[in-house]
Design an enzyme around this catalytic site. Sequence first.
Site, PDB file in Angstrom:
ATOM      1  N   PRO A 142       0.916  -1.097  -0.048  1.00 32.44           N
ATOM      2  CA  PRO A 142      -0.061   0.037   0.055  1.00 32.44           C
ATOM      3  C   PRO A 142       0.807   1.200  -0.050  1.00 32.44           C
ATOM      4  CG  PRO A 142       0.301  -0.910   2.162  1.00 32.44           C
ATOM      5  CD  PRO A 142       1.200  -1.721   1.306  1.00 32.44           C
ATOM      6  N   TRP A 143       0.221   2.484   0.166  1.00 31.22           N
ATOM      7  CA  TRP A 143       0.835   3.674  -0.060  1.00 31.22           C
ATOM      8  C   TRP A 143       1.281   4.368   1.201  1.00 31.22           C
ATOM      9  CZ3 TRP A 143      -2.733   6.483   2.305  1.00 31.22           C
ATOM     10  CH2 TRP A 143      -3.960   6.094   1.938  1.00 31.22           C
ATOM     11  N   LYS A 167       5.931  -5.222  -5.657  1.00 29.74           N
ATOM     12  CA  LYS A 167       5.176  -4.201  -6.297  1.00 29.74           C
ATOM     13  C   LYS A 167       4.806  -3.114  -5.412  1.00 29.74           C
ATOM     14  CE  LYS A 167       0.815  -3.857  -7.502  1.00 29.74           C
ATOM     15  NZ  LYS A 167       0.652  -2.410  -7.210  1.00 29.74           N
ATOM     16  N   PRO A 168       5.285  -1.860  -5.553  1.00 33.33           N
ATOM     17  CA  PRO A 168       4.710  -0.765  -4.489  1.00 33.33           C
ATOM     18  C   PRO A 168       3.296  -0.236  -5.096  1.00 33.33           C
ATOM     19  CG  PRO A 168       6.417   0.149  -6.132  1.00 33.33           C
ATOM     20  CD  PRO A 168       6.548  -1.486  -6.213  1.00 33.33           C
ATOM     21  N   SER A 219      -5.953  -3.302   1.621  1.00 34.53           N
ATOM     22  CA  SER A 219      -7.352  -3.178   2.139  1.00 34.53           C
ATOM     23  C   SER A 219      -8.013  -4.389   2.194  1.00 34.53           C
ATOM     24  CB  SER A 219      -8.223  -2.157   1.056  1.00 34.53           C
ATOM     25  OG  SER A 219      -8.161  -2.744  -0.122  1.00 34.53           O
ATOM     26  N   THR A 222      -9.346  -5.330  -1.640  1.00 29.85           N
ATOM     27  CA  THR A 222      -8.571  -6.059  -2.087  1.00 29.85           C
ATOM     28  C   THR A 222      -8.216  -7.264  -1.965  1.00 29.85           C
ATOM     29  OG1 THR A 222      -7.915  -3.924  -2.811  1.00 29.85           O
ATOM     30  CG2 THR A 222      -6.423  -5.570  -3.582  1.00 29.85           C
ATOM     31  N   GLU A 240      -2.044  -8.845   5.365  1.00 25.49           N
ATOM     32  CA  GLU A 240      -2.292  -7.676   6.208  1.00 25.49           C
ATOM     33  C   GLU A 240      -3.226  -6.832   5.924  1.00 25.49           C
ATOM     34  OE1 GLU A 240      -1.028  -7.845   9.240  1.00 25.49           O
ATOM     35  OE2 GLU A 240       0.900  -9.243   8.945  1.00 25.49           O
ATOM     36  N   CYS A 274      -2.355   1.496   9.336  1.00 18.86           N
ATOM     37  CA  CYS A 274      -3.628   0.286   9.518  1.00 18.86           C
ATOM     38  C   CYS A 274      -4.037  -0.019  10.965  1.00 18.86           C
ATOM     39  CB  CYS A 274      -2.986  -0.907   8.922  1.00 18.86           C
ATOM     40  SG  CYS A 274      -1.330  -1.630   9.525  1.00 18.86           S
ATOM     41  N   GLU A 370     -13.384   1.956   7.794  1.00 20.78           N
ATOM     42  CA  GLU A 370     -12.112   2.259   8.126  1.00 20.78           C
ATOM     43  C   GLU A 370     -11.936   3.463   7.370  1.00 20.78           C
ATOM     44  OE1 GLU A 370      -8.718   0.258   6.287  1.00 20.78           O
ATOM     45  OE2 GLU A 370      -7.361   0.554   7.941  1.00 20.78           O
TER      46      GLU A 370
HETATM   47  P1  NAD Z   1      -5.403  -1.297  -1.645  1.00 20.28           P
HETATM   48  O1  NAD Z   1      -5.993  -2.597  -1.227  1.00 20.28           O
HETATM   49  O2  NAD Z   1      -6.264  -0.529  -2.533  1.00 20.28           O
HETATM   50  O3  NAD Z   1      -3.948  -1.445  -2.670  1.00 20.28           O
HETATM   51  C1  NAD Z   1      -2.912  -2.105  -2.057  1.00 20.28           C
HETATM   52  C2  NAD Z   1      -2.186  -2.749  -3.180  1.00 20.28           C
HETATM   53  O4  NAD Z   1      -2.848  -3.851  -3.702  1.00 20.28           O
HETATM   54  C3  NAD Z   1      -1.624  -1.881  -4.398  1.00 20.28           C
HETATM   55  O5  NAD Z   1      -0.279  -1.991  -4.586  1.00 20.28           O
HETATM   56  C4  NAD Z   1      -2.774  -1.804  -5.417  1.00 20.28           C
HETATM   57  O6  NAD Z   1      -2.056  -1.832  -6.689  1.00 20.28           O
HETATM   58  C5  NAD Z   1      -2.886  -3.547  -5.259  1.00 20.28           C
HETATM   59  N1  NAD Z   1      -3.933  -3.911  -5.962  1.00 20.28           N
HETATM   60  C6  NAD Z   1      -5.100  -3.510  -6.390  1.00 20.28           C
HETATM   61  N2  NAD Z   1      -6.086  -4.265  -6.914  1.00 20.28           N
HETATM   62  C7  NAD Z   1      -5.431  -5.692  -6.709  1.00 20.28           C
HETATM   63  C8  NAD Z   1      -5.800  -6.974  -7.064  1.00 20.28           C
HETATM   64  N3  NAD Z   1      -7.149  -7.201  -7.615  1.00 20.28           N
HETATM   65  N4  NAD Z   1      -4.994  -7.850  -6.767  1.00 20.28           N
HETATM   66  C9  NAD Z   1      -3.749  -7.789  -6.452  1.00 20.28           C
HETATM   67  N5  NAD Z   1      -3.139  -6.348  -5.762  1.00 20.28           N
HETATM   68  C10 NAD Z   1      -4.064  -5.475  -6.097  1.00 20.28           C
HETATM   69  O7  NAD Z   1      -4.914  -0.664  -0.281  1.00 20.28           O
HETATM   70  P2  NAD Z   1      -4.387   0.889  -0.146  1.00 20.28           P
HETATM   71  O8  NAD Z   1      -5.494   1.640  -0.477  1.00 20.28           O
HETATM   72  O9  NAD Z   1      -3.090   0.959  -1.239  1.00 20.28           O
HETATM   73  O10 NAD Z   1      -3.717   0.616   1.259  1.00 20.28           O
HETATM   74  C11 NAD Z   1      -5.007   1.091   2.297  1.00 20.28           C
HETATM   75  C12 NAD Z   1      -5.151  -0.184   3.000  1.00 20.28           C
HETATM   76  O11 NAD Z   1      -4.112  -1.005   3.678  1.00 20.28           O
HETATM   77  C13 NAD Z   1      -6.045   0.111   4.328  1.00 20.28           C
HETATM   78  O12 NAD Z   1      -7.103  -0.635   4.473  1.00 20.28           O
HETATM   79  C14 NAD Z   1      -5.017  -0.300   5.421  1.00 20.28           C
HETATM   80  O13 NAD Z   1      -5.643  -0.442   6.531  1.00 20.28           O
HETATM   81  C15 NAD Z   1      -4.227  -1.300   4.710  1.00 20.28           C
HETATM   82  N6  NAD Z   1      -2.949  -1.557   5.361  1.00 20.28           N
HETATM   83  C16 NAD Z   1      -2.829  -2.692   6.359  1.00 20.28           C
HETATM   84  C17 NAD Z   1      -1.705  -3.065   6.775  1.00 20.28           C
HETATM   85  C18 NAD Z   1      -1.588  -4.243   7.887  1.00 20.28           C
HETATM   86  O14 NAD Z   1      -0.316  -4.448   8.042  1.00 20.28           O
HETATM   87  N7  NAD Z   1      -2.360  -4.633   8.177  1.00 20.28           N
HETATM   88  C19 NAD Z   1      -0.507  -2.178   6.762  1.00 20.28           C
HETATM   89  C20 NAD Z   1      -0.962  -0.740   5.917  1.00 20.28           C
HETATM   90  C21 NAD Z   1      -1.888  -0.699   5.265  1.00 20.28           C
END
Ligand code: NAD
Length: 467
Positions: A142-143, A167-168, A219, A222, A240, A274, A370
């Site tokens: 995630p970002w 992959k970032p 998230s 995803t 996670e 998170c 969230e």
């Molecule tokens: P996101 O789920 O939108 O994206 C995360 C990653 O998944 C990105 O790199 C994205 O390109 C990729 N992605 C998108 N669609 C996909 C698919 N169908 N299959 C595989 N990969 C795919 O999340 P975000 O908005 O980047 O990050 C925020 C979320 O991350 C929040 O819900 C936060 O709580 C969670 N988070 C959790 C932790 C933890 O350790 N539990 C840590 C940090 C963030």
Amino acid sequence: MRYELLIDGQLNPGGGSIEVIDPASGEVFEHCARALPEHLDLAVAAASRAFASWSQEPLAARQALLTAIAEVIENNVQPLANLLTREQGKPLADSVWEVNGAAYIFRYYAGVDIPVQVLEDSPQRRVEQHQMPLGVVGAILPWNFPLFMAAAKIAPTLLAGNTLILKPAPSTPLTTLHLGALIKDLVPPGVLNLIADFNDLGPLITAHPGIRKIGFTGSTQTGLKVMGSVVPTLKRLTLELGGNDAGIVLEDCDPKVVAAKLFKAAFTNNGQICVALKRLYVPDALYEAVCEAMVEIAEATVVGPGVEPDSQLGPIQNQAQYERVLSLIDSASQQGKIIAGGNALERPGYFVRPTLIRDIGNGSPLVDEEQFGPVLPIIRYSTIEQAVAWANDTSFGLGNSVWSDDADRAYGVAQQLDSGTVWINQHGDVGPNVPFGGAKMSGLGVEYAAEGLAELTQLKIINRAKH
Ligand code: NAD
């Protein structure tokens, strides 16, 4: 500076470019290489070739690589932090903290052993348990903490003898790719491959037949797709995911003292953590005083571009998240009362003042979902049973916290909270020596510590008869 992919030990221009937006202006400030599906295939092929030799390297050689990477990061703290602030938005001091945190993760894993355990050594048999490398691992990020999260995936994965495709997030690729350029000559070709995408390669990574395991942080929405996608190839999976952490304040707290800690737990990194404190439960007796003390801190907080030294909170990282936070504030303002913030800054960029909303409860989207942003609902409770029930009334289960000087009472409440971690008098303290994972829909499996390393290895038992 060109930001390119790292594939098979070489920088690779990819197939097109990605525009990277500075969240403090909303304008494109940089570009980086974009990976197409064929680059993913190249990366997987390189990682598969590299696995044959990397998995046979002695542990000491793998540890030495992690130490060398830590040194590179430590020698580049300021440039990495500057870049991180530009792409992620966080204040420079927070970026410096994150970059040092990434170096610390590499140093930590450089000191970790993966011992063979002897389960039985009797006249009948000797049974040994080995942790073998799995193969090619795919990591998706995630970002919110781009460099720290990359370190937390790279270090244990390589230590275990695996090779990696990482992959970032599409909106924060630069720091990761820059790290790749800095360390490319240290890492044997193919052992670490970095690809940036336009939010389109995730499903191809999770379904790829050449990848044995997925480490996904993102998230819950995803994460569910990822879980479905790994089924046909029976990949190992660690998820996670999101959280909606509650903090429960008990009556004995000093409102001013606790408010300062609660504010930090909720608003650090603009709440984009998170394990940020995302719902605050305060007893009747302290409700007015805690709300007042929190408002005072919120109003004194300086919001501005991360590059300005006075800024305590930067912009929200991307436009979609900015719009989501504003819409949650809008709907919450009809269910509760805004007592601090509630508005975007009148300037370009994705700035929202730290927002506090009182007289709101479970059932409102701001409380139930969230928010992942700088807005906190403060909920009044009358009995601790009610507060615990509300805290647990969610499909999330990442973390929770209890705040009290009465250690026994706080411990009793902690035992009733249903989450992977419960903190007492703090919130969000995580580290590589402590297993970290979510209960319920906040995740699957754990990262960090021996338990996290176990998820990056395949158990192999060698059982020798002695008679
Ligand atoms: P996101 O789920 O939108 O994206 C995360 C990653 O998944 C990105 O790199 C994205 O390109 C990729 N992605 C998108 N669609 C996909 C698919 N169908 N299959 C595989 N990969 C795919 O999340 P975000 O908005 O980047 O990050 C925020 C979320 O991350 C929040 O819900 C936060 O709580 C969670 N988070 C959790 C932790 C933890 O350790 N539990 C840590 C940090 C963030």
